[in-house]
Design a protein around this motif. Structure first.
Motif, mmCIF file in Angstrom:
data_model
loop_
_atom_site.group_PDB
_atom_site.id
_atom_site.type_symbol
_atom_site.label_atom_id
_atom_site.label_comp_id
_atom_site.label_asym_id
_atom_site.label_seq_id
_atom_site.Cartn_x
_atom_site.Cartn_y
_atom_site.Cartn_z
ATOM 1 N N THR A 82 -6.772 -1.123 -7.582
ATOM 2 C CA THR A 82 -8.243 -1.479 -6.782
ATOM 3 C C THR A 82 -8.107 -2.582 -5.891
ATOM 4 O OG1 THR A 82 -9.127 -2.953 -8.520
ATOM 5 C CG2 THR A 82 -9.471 -0.506 -8.603
ATOM 6 N N ARG A 83 -7.213 -3.257 -5.760
ATOM 7 C CA ARG A 83 -6.779 -4.425 -4.935
ATOM 8 C C ARG A 83 -6.027 -3.916 -3.732
ATOM 9 N NH1 ARG A 83 -9.079 -8.753 -6.840
ATOM 10 N NH2 ARG A 83 -9.371 -8.821 -9.277
ATOM 11 N N ILE A 84 -5.466 -3.020 -4.071
ATOM 12 C CA ILE A 84 -4.339 -2.268 -2.749
ATOM 13 C C ILE A 84 -4.991 -1.381 -2.070
ATOM 14 C CG2 ILE A 84 -1.967 -1.321 -2.689
ATOM 15 C CD1 ILE A 84 -1.053 -2.900 -5.069
ATOM 16 N N LEU A 85 -5.358 -0.435 -2.765
ATOM 17 C CA LEU A 85 -5.888 0.909 -2.015
ATOM 18 C C LEU A 85 -7.332 0.358 -1.375
ATOM 19 C CD1 LEU A 85 -5.588 3.400 -4.992
ATOM 20 C CD2 LEU A 85 -4.039 2.981 -2.900
ATOM 21 N N ARG A 86 -7.540 0.963 -0.156
ATOM 22 C CA ARG A 86 -8.680 0.760 0.703
ATOM 23 C C ARG A 86 -9.617 1.988 0.463
ATOM 24 N NH1 ARG A 86 -3.711 -0.803 3.534
ATOM 25 N NH2 ARG A 86 -3.652 1.262 4.383
ATOM 26 N N GLY A 135 -13.218 0.720 6.662
ATOM 27 C CA GLY A 135 -12.079 1.656 5.879
ATOM 28 C C GLY A 135 -10.906 0.867 5.346
ATOM 29 N N SER A 136 -10.676 -0.574 5.828
ATOM 30 C CA SER A 136 -9.864 -1.400 5.463
ATOM 31 C C SER A 136 -10.227 -2.278 4.213
ATOM 32 C CB SER A 136 -9.428 -2.391 6.655
ATOM 33 O OG SER A 136 -10.152 -2.981 6.946
ATOM 34 N N ASP A 137 -11.457 -2.189 3.610
ATOM 35 C CA ASP A 137 -11.845 -2.871 2.606
ATOM 36 C C ASP A 137 -11.241 -2.346 1.463
ATOM 37 O OD1 ASP A 137 -13.533 -4.443 4.108
ATOM 38 O OD2 ASP A 137 -15.320 -3.340 3.513
ATOM 39 N N PRO A 138 -10.786 -3.142 0.470
ATOM 40 C CA PRO A 138 -10.122 -2.903 -0.800
ATOM 41 C C PRO A 138 -11.093 -1.970 -1.751
ATOM 42 C CG PRO A 138 -9.815 -4.959 -0.419
ATOM 43 C CD PRO A 138 -10.610 -4.555 0.527
ATOM 44 N N LEU A 139 -10.658 -1.220 -2.630
ATOM 45 C CA LEU A 139 -11.825 -0.443 -3.403
ATOM 46 C C LEU A 139 -12.303 -1.434 -4.279
ATOM 47 C CD1 LEU A 139 -9.910 2.745 -4.556
ATOM 48 C CD2 LEU A 139 -11.379 2.183 -2.451
ATOM 49 N N ILE A 140 -11.562 -2.508 -4.829
ATOM 50 C CA ILE A 140 -12.275 -3.703 -5.666
ATOM 51 C C ILE A 140 -13.538 -4.022 -5.088
ATOM 52 C CG2 ILE A 140 -11.029 -5.553 -4.906
ATOM 53 C CD1 ILE A 140 -11.772 -4.891 -8.486
ATOM 54 N N GLU A 141 -13.469 -4.397 -3.750
ATOM 55 C CA GLU A 141 -14.493 -5.028 -2.969
ATOM 56 C C GLU A 141 -15.912 -4.017 -3.011
ATOM 57 O OE1 GLU A 141 -13.588 -6.829 0.374
ATOM 58 O OE2 GLU A 141 -12.024 -8.020 -0.540
ATOM 59 N N ALA A 167 -18.853 7.316 -8.129
ATOM 60 C CA ALA A 167 -18.170 8.337 -8.740
ATOM 61 C C ALA A 167 -16.913 8.726 -8.129
ATOM 62 C CB ALA A 167 -19.126 9.571 -9.065
ATOM 63 N N ASP A 168 -16.898 8.869 -6.763
ATOM 64 C CA ASP A 168 -15.852 9.193 -5.945
ATOM 65 C C ASP A 168 -14.605 8.285 -6.083
ATOM 66 O OD1 ASP A 168 -17.165 11.413 -4.822
ATOM 67 O OD2 ASP A 168 -17.747 10.263 -3.035
ATOM 68 N N ILE A 169 -15.044 7.055 -6.308
ATOM 69 C CA ILE A 169 -14.041 5.836 -6.254
ATOM 70 C C ILE A 169 -13.130 6.152 -7.597
ATOM 71 C CG2 ILE A 169 -13.676 3.538 -6.616
ATOM 72 C CD1 ILE A 169 -15.987 2.860 -4.566
ATOM 73 N N HIS A 195 0.740 -1.000 -0.107
ATOM 74 C CA HIS A 195 0.021 0.019 -0.242
ATOM 75 C C HIS A 195 0.881 1.130 -0.069
ATOM 76 C CE1 HIS A 195 -2.517 3.064 2.257
ATOM 77 N NE2 HIS A 195 -3.413 2.694 1.515
ATOM 78 N N ASP A 196 1.959 1.526 0.966
ATOM 79 C CA ASP A 196 2.861 2.505 0.887
ATOM 80 C C ASP A 196 3.681 2.534 -0.162
ATOM 81 O OD1 ASP A 196 1.900 3.233 3.591
ATOM 82 O OD2 ASP A 196 3.354 2.117 4.575
#
Length: 186
Positions: free
Chosen positions: A48-52, A127-133, A160-162, A27-28
């Protein structure tokens, strides 16, 4: 390879010419590459699998308390450009969401509290859920409440925010595919 290391690891180290260039979580490293060499490694990763959910720094979906007046919520919607607001209960936990058009047909006074209207159920995500989910949930046309471990709302997002956030990150790092290239549309 780097993709496999990212998928399996909690921590990574990127080396160049026998020296460590950067170490940290995937992530970092993806969000804050130390230099162009490290950025090159992370360009092809599916962010999308790394960012939360907590990484989305924009919060355009208003989060309002149930005691707020309808007028206050309508003003927040106008400022945000959104068509709905997330409603929090007395403890700051998600109660539901309210569409702007619901308020427009409400026969009562604009000074009535939001609690006088029936809010629609809302989906909460950690907050820890990945964006893909969370994207698939947000693509259903309703906002998502981002909650902490205590269940309190820390923000709210929609599809839209994502997409906007992914496009912003990709624009900041040349060579990255646009969110639309990843099959995402707002």
């Amino acid at each position: 390879d780097f993709h496999e290391a990212v998928r399996l690891s909690d921590k990574l180290a990127v080396m160049r010419d026998g020296s460590f260039v950067q170490s940290g979580t995937p992530h970092d490293i993806v969000l804050n590459p130390a230099d162009s060499y490290v950025a090159t490694f992370s360009r092809e990763l599916d962010r999308t699998r790394i960012l939360r959910a907590s990484d989305i720094s924009i919060q355009r979906v208003p989060v309002m308390h149930r005691a707020e007046t309808l007028r206050t919520v309508q003003e927040a919607l106008r400022r945000s450009g959104k068509s709905y607001a997330v409603i929090a209960d007395q403890q700051g936990k998600p109660e539901g969401f309210l569409r702007g058009e619901t308020m427009m047909v409400y026969p009562g006074s604009p000074e009535h509290p939001v609690s006088s209207l029936i809010v629609e159920p809302i989906i909460s995500v950690a907050g820890s859920d990945p964006l893909i989910e969370i994207y698939a949930r947000a693509a259903q046309g309703a906002p998502l409440a981002i909650v902490g471990a205590d269940g309190m709302i820390s923000g709210a997002v929609d599809a839209a925010d994502i997409v906007d956030h992914l496009d912003k990150i990709n624009c900041d790092q040349p060579g990255m595919p646009a969110a639309a290239d990843l099959g995402m549309q707002s």
